[in-house]
Design a protein around this motif. Structure first.
Motif, short mmCIF file in Angstrom:
data_model
loop_
_atom_site.label_atom_id
_atom_site.label_comp_id
_atom_site.label_asym_id
_atom_site.label_seq_id
_atom_site.Cartn_x
_atom_site.Cartn_y
_atom_site.Cartn_z
N ALA A 176 -6.61 -4.43 -12.16
CA ALA A 176 -7.08 -3.35 -11.27
C ALA A 176 -6.04 -2.24 -11.20
N THR B 124 -1.46 -9.11 -0.16
CA THR B 124 -0.47 -8.10 -0.55
C THR B 124 -0.78 -7.44 -1.88
N PHE C 265 -13.31 -0.75 -3.95
CA PHE C 265 -12.56 0.49 -3.74
C PHE C 265 -13.48 1.69 -3.49
N THR D 128 -4.77 -3.32 -2.08
CA THR D 128 -4.99 -2.61 -0.83
C THR D 128 -6.34 -1.93 -0.85
N GLY E 159 0.81 -1.22 0.00
CA GLY E 159 0.00 0.00 0.00
C GLY E 159 0.84 1.27 0.00
N SER E 160 2.17 1.12 -0.04
CA SER E 160 2.98 2.34 -0.01
C SER E 160 3.07 3.01 -1.37
N GLY E 161 2.58 2.34 -2.40
CA GLY E 161 2.51 2.98 -3.71
C GLY E 161 3.50 2.43 -4.73
N LYS E 162 4.12 1.32 -4.42
CA LYS E 162 5.13 0.77 -5.34
C LYS E 162 4.54 0.45 -6.71
N SER E 163 3.48 -0.36 -6.71
CA SER E 163 2.96 -0.86 -7.99
C SER E 163 2.35 0.24 -8.85
N ARG F 127 -6.33 1.73 -12.43
CA ARG F 127 -6.07 2.82 -11.51
C ARG F 127 -5.03 3.79 -12.10
#
Ligand code: ADP
Length: 657
Positions: A85, A307, A288, A310, A51-55, A89
Motif C-alpha cells: 500500500a 501503526t 483510503f 493510517t 501518520g506523521s509521514g515517516k514511511s 501511494r
C-alpha cells in the motif's frame, strides 16, 4: 472538521493536491534537518507519531537529495499490506509507474525492477536478499520501519546491519523508524546512533471503558458500532478485530443490525470497509477512499491499522483488546496462532488513532482494571516463536555459532537449541552443525518454513514434486473452502468429489488439480458453484508457479506420481513429523513428539474417521486442542522417514493403540 475535510477530498485528487497533502504532513517541516542528519550520521533512530509521514516521505526526501547515489533505498515493513500500500501511494505521489523508480517486493509478489530506487519490502524479503548478497551492495540506505514490532526478520536485520556497516565502512546508511520505540535501547545497540523525535499532531482522545467484562467482544463491538452511529456526531469508526473471520462476520451483521434500527433512515448509512492482509490490493485501496457525504465509514481492521496503515477520517475507535499473534508452543515444538490480549502500548496506539484529525473517542471493550492489568508491551517475536528458519538463515549468512550472533535481545537458549534440533532432524544441518549439502543449502533458498521446504524437496526426491508443489502452495494460502449458511448443502454436495479418505492435504491437492484444468475464463464461476474461495485458489496457483521456478533454479527434477499417493504422504510426513500423532482408545490423538492430546477439527475431511496415525500442519487452541490439515500416514513410516527423531521414540509409536 475543516482540515480533516480537506484531507478527505484531496486524498484522491490531483497530483497537485497530493503535493499539498504531503506538505501538510508533520514530517515536512523537518525535511532539511532530516536530510542533513542522514548525511552526517551513519545510523539514525527516528521516532514519530503514526501518520506523521515517516514511511511515505522520508525515502522520497533521501532519494531526491541524491542519497541513493545511483543505488537504491530499501524500506522494510513487517507487513505485506503495508509494503504494497505504501509503495503504491509513493509511486502515485511521485507520479511514476509502480515497479519503476518506486516498487515493492513481498513474498510471492515482486513489483520492482532494476530501475527501482525506492524499494518497499517486507523485512523477510530483505533477509532473503542478504542470503544471496550478504553485504546488501545494491543499497545505499536501509530503512527499517515499524521497528517496534520486533519481528524475527527485523531482529536478524538489526544484527546484520551492524555487521554490514562495519564491513562497508560508511557505505551503508541505516535508519530505524517507529512510532513507539525504546529509542535509548536502539541507540545503544547501534553504538550511539543519533536519535530524532518528530513532533506529531495529536488531539485529545476520550477513553471509555465497559463497566463489566463483556461475554463476547464481537457482540459488544457490534453493539458499540451501532450505538456510536446513533448517538455520536459524524466521523468514521475504526474497529480492531483479530482476523478475517471476525471481519466477515461483522461485515454481514452491521448492515443487518442497522436496518433494524427504529428510525433507520434518519441516521444515514454506514459504509463498511474491511482491511486485512489477504484482501486484494484494489479492495484494500477502498479504505483510503473518502467517505461519501452523509455516510459514516466503518473500518473493520486487523492489527494492521494499529501503526502500519493510517486511515484518514477516523474519530471513533472500538477496541476489543485482542490480537492474533504467532507464538511458540514449547511442548509442541512449533508455532500456533492464538488470540491473545494486547499490551498497554498497543491499547494506547489503537486509541490514538481516534485523535489524528480532531478530538476523538476510544471505546475500550474491557474494564479499566483489565487495562491496568495488561502487559506494558508485548514480548519481541524472538522470545516466542519457532526459531528454525532464523537459525537456518543465520547459518547461511555465515554465522557458525548462532548463539553468538549480536541479538538485541537474545532468544531463550532452549528455543534456539530446539530449532537446531529440528534442523538436524530435518537433515538441514550436518553433525557438525553446518548447513548440509545439498538439502540445507536448498532449504534456505526456498521462501518457506523449513518444514514445508522439506515436504517440497522430499516430494522431489520421491518423484512427486508436482503434487508436493500443489500441497505446499495450498498450505501457503488462505482457506479455500468458504462456508455460507444457506448454501451449505450445495457446497457439501459439490465438494464431495474432492474429498479424499487420505486427508485434507490430498483433498486440497484434488481441488487445485481440478481448478488447473478449468479454463481461465470459467474459473470464477467454477469456484462460485462449489463455494470455493476464488482468490485463494488464484493465489495458490501463483505461489505454485513461483515455487516451481525455485525448484527449477535448484535443478530439481519435476515429476508426478500420478494416482499412487503414497510417496506424497511420505513426503508430507518427512517435513511435518513433529506433528505426527497416534490414535488413543478414546478417539483422541497423542502427538508423539510432545505427548500433547489433540482432536481432529470438525472441518477436516477426516473428522469422524479414525485413522491409526496422522500428521497435521496446524494446531488450533480453543476449548480443546484441535488439529487441522490432516493426512493419514502409516506408523511404520515414522522411523524410516525421520530416523534421527524417532530413534528413541520407536516404543511410543507402538504404545499408542
Ligand atoms: P507514518 O509512517 O509516519 O506512520 P505514513 O507515511 O505511513 O506515516 O502516512 C502519511 C500519510 O499518508 C497518512 O495520512 C496516510 O493516511 C497517507 N497514506 C499512506 N498510505 C496511503 C495510501 N495507500 N493511500 C492513501 N493515503 C495513504
Amino acid at each position: 472538521m475543516g482540515k480533516a475535510g480537506e484531507q478527505h477530498t484531496a486524498a484522491h485528487g490531483t497530483e497537485r493536491h497530493l503535493q499539498e497533502l504531503q506538505e501538510q504532513l508533520p514530517i515536512a517541516n523537518a525535511r532539511k534537518q532530516l536530510i542533513s542528519l542522514v548525511k552526517a550520521h551513519q545510523t539514525l533512530v527516528l521516532v514519530g507519531e503514526t501518520g506523521s509521514g515517516k514511511s511515505t516521505q522520508l525515502p522520497q526526501y533521501l532519494y531526491k537529495a541524491g542519497l541513493a547515489e545511483g543505488k537504491s533505498i530499501a524500506v522494510t515493513q513487517p507487513r505485506r499490506v503495508a509494503a504494497t500500500a505504501i509503495a503504491r501511494r509513493v509511486a502515485q505521489e511521485m507520479g511514476v509507474q509502480l515497479g519503476a523508480e518506486v516498487g515493492y517486493a513481498v513474498r510471492f509478489d515482486d513489483r520492482s525492477s532494476t530501475a527501482t530506487r525506492i524499494k518497499y519490502m517486507t523485512d523477510g524479503m530483505l533477509v532473503r536478499e542478504a542470503l544471496i548478497d550478504p553485504r546488501l551492495s545494491r543499497y545505499k540506505v536501509v530503512v527499517l520501519d515499524e521497528a517496534h514490532e520486533r519481528t524475527l526478520p527485523t531482529e536478524i536485520l538489526f544484527g546484520l546491519m551492524k555487521q554490514i556497516q562495519e564491513q562497508r565502512k560508511g557505505g551503508l546508511k541505516l535508519i530505524v523508524m517507529s512510532a513507539t520505540l525504546d529509542a535509548a535501547k536502539f541507540a545503544h545497540f547501534f553504538d550511539g546512533a543519533k536519535v530524532i523525535y518528530l513532533q506529531g499532531r495529536q488531539y485529545p482522545v476520550e477513553m471509555l471503558y465497559v463497566s463489566e467484562p463483556v461475554d463476547s467482544y464481537l457482540d459488544a463491538a457490534l453493539r458499540t458500532v451501532v450505538q456510536i452511529h446513533v448517538d455520536e456526531p459524524s466521523g468514521d469508526i475504526l474497529v480492531f478485530l483479530t482476523g478475517q473471520d471476525e471481519i466477515e462476520t461483522l461485515q454481514r451483521l452491521i448492515p443487518e443490525r442497522s436496518l433494524q434500527l427504529d428510525d433507520a433512515e434518519s441516521h444515514g448509512k454506514m459504509l463498511v470497509v474491511p482491511i486485512y492482509a489477504a484482501l486484494q490490493p484494489e479492495q484494500q485501496a477502498n479504505v483510503f477512499k473518502p467517505t461519501p457525504p452523509g455516510m459514516r465509514k466503518v473500518i473493520l481492521a486487523t492489527n494492521i491499522a494499529e501503526t502500519s496503515i493510517t486511515v484518514p477520517g477516523v474519530r471513533y475507535v472500538v477496541d476489543p483488546g485482542f490480537v492474533k499473534a504467532r507464538s511458540y508452543n514449547a511442548r509442541l515444538g512449533s508455532d500456533s496462532l492464538q488470540v491473545v490480549p494486547i499490551s498497554k502500548a498497543q491499547a494506547r496506539q489503537r486509541s490514538g488513532r481516534a485523535g489524528r484529525e480532531a478530538p476523538g473517542k476510544a471505546f475500550r471493550l474491557y474494564t479499566e482494571a483489565a487495562y491496568l492489568g495488561l502487559q506494558a508491551a508485548s514480548a519481541p517475536e524472538i522470545q516466542r516463536v519457532s526459531l528454525a528458519s532464523l537459525a537456518l538463515q543465520l547459518k547461511q549468512l555465515g554465522v557458525a555459532d548462532v548463539r553468538a550472533f549480536p541479538f538485541m535481545d537474545p532468544p531463550p537458549p532452549t528455543a534456539l537449541a530446539r530449532a537446531l534440533e529440528l534442523l538436524l532432524a530435518l537433515g538441514a544441518l550436518d553433525q557438525r552443525g553446518a548447513l548440509s549439502q545439498p538439502l540445507g543449502a536448498q532449504l534456505v533458498r526456498l521462501p518457506l518454513e523449513p518444514v514445508f521446504g522439506k515436504v517440497l524437496l522430499s516430494g522431489a526426491a520421491m518423484s512427486c514434486s508436482e503434487e508436493a508443489l500443489s500441497v505446499v502452495s495450498m498450505a501457503s494460502t488462505d482457506p479455500v473452502f468458504l462456508s455460507s449458511r444457506n448454501k451449505q448443502e450445495v457446497s457439501t454436495e459439490m465438494r464431495k468429489q474432492f474429498m479424499s479418505p487420505l486427508g485434507d492435504h490430498i483433498t486440497l491437492l484434488n481441488v487445485l488439480t481440478s481448478y488447473m484444468k478449468v479454463t481461465k475464463s470459467e474459473r470464477g464461476r467454477w469456484c462460485e458453484e462449489r463455494l470455493l474461495n476464488a482468490r485463494s485458489l488464484r493465489k495458490a496457483l501463483e505461489i505454485r508457479g513461483q515455487l516451481r521456478e525455485h525448484l527449477l533454479s535448484l535443478k530439481v527434477a519435476l515429476k508426478s506420481c500420478g494416482d499412487d499417493l503414497e510417496p506424497l504422504r511420505r513426503a508430507i510426513l518427512s517435513g511435518l513429523f513433529m506433528h505426527a500423532a497416534i490414535l488413543l482408545p478414546d478417539n483422541t490423538y497423542k502427538v508423539i513428539a510432545s505427548g500433547q492430546i489433540v482432536s481432529i477439527h470438525p472441518s477436516s475431511v477426516l473428522s469422524g474417521h479414525k485413522p491409526r496415525c496422522i500428521v497435521f500442519d496446524e494446531l488450533l487452541r480453543t476449548t480443546r486442542n484441535y488439529v487441522r490439515n490432516v493426512t493419514v500416514v502409516e506408523p511404520a513410516w515414522l522411523p524410516e522417514i525421520a530416523p534421527i527423531f524417532f530413534q528413541n521414540k520407536g516404543s511410543m509409536v507402538g504404545r499408542g493403540h
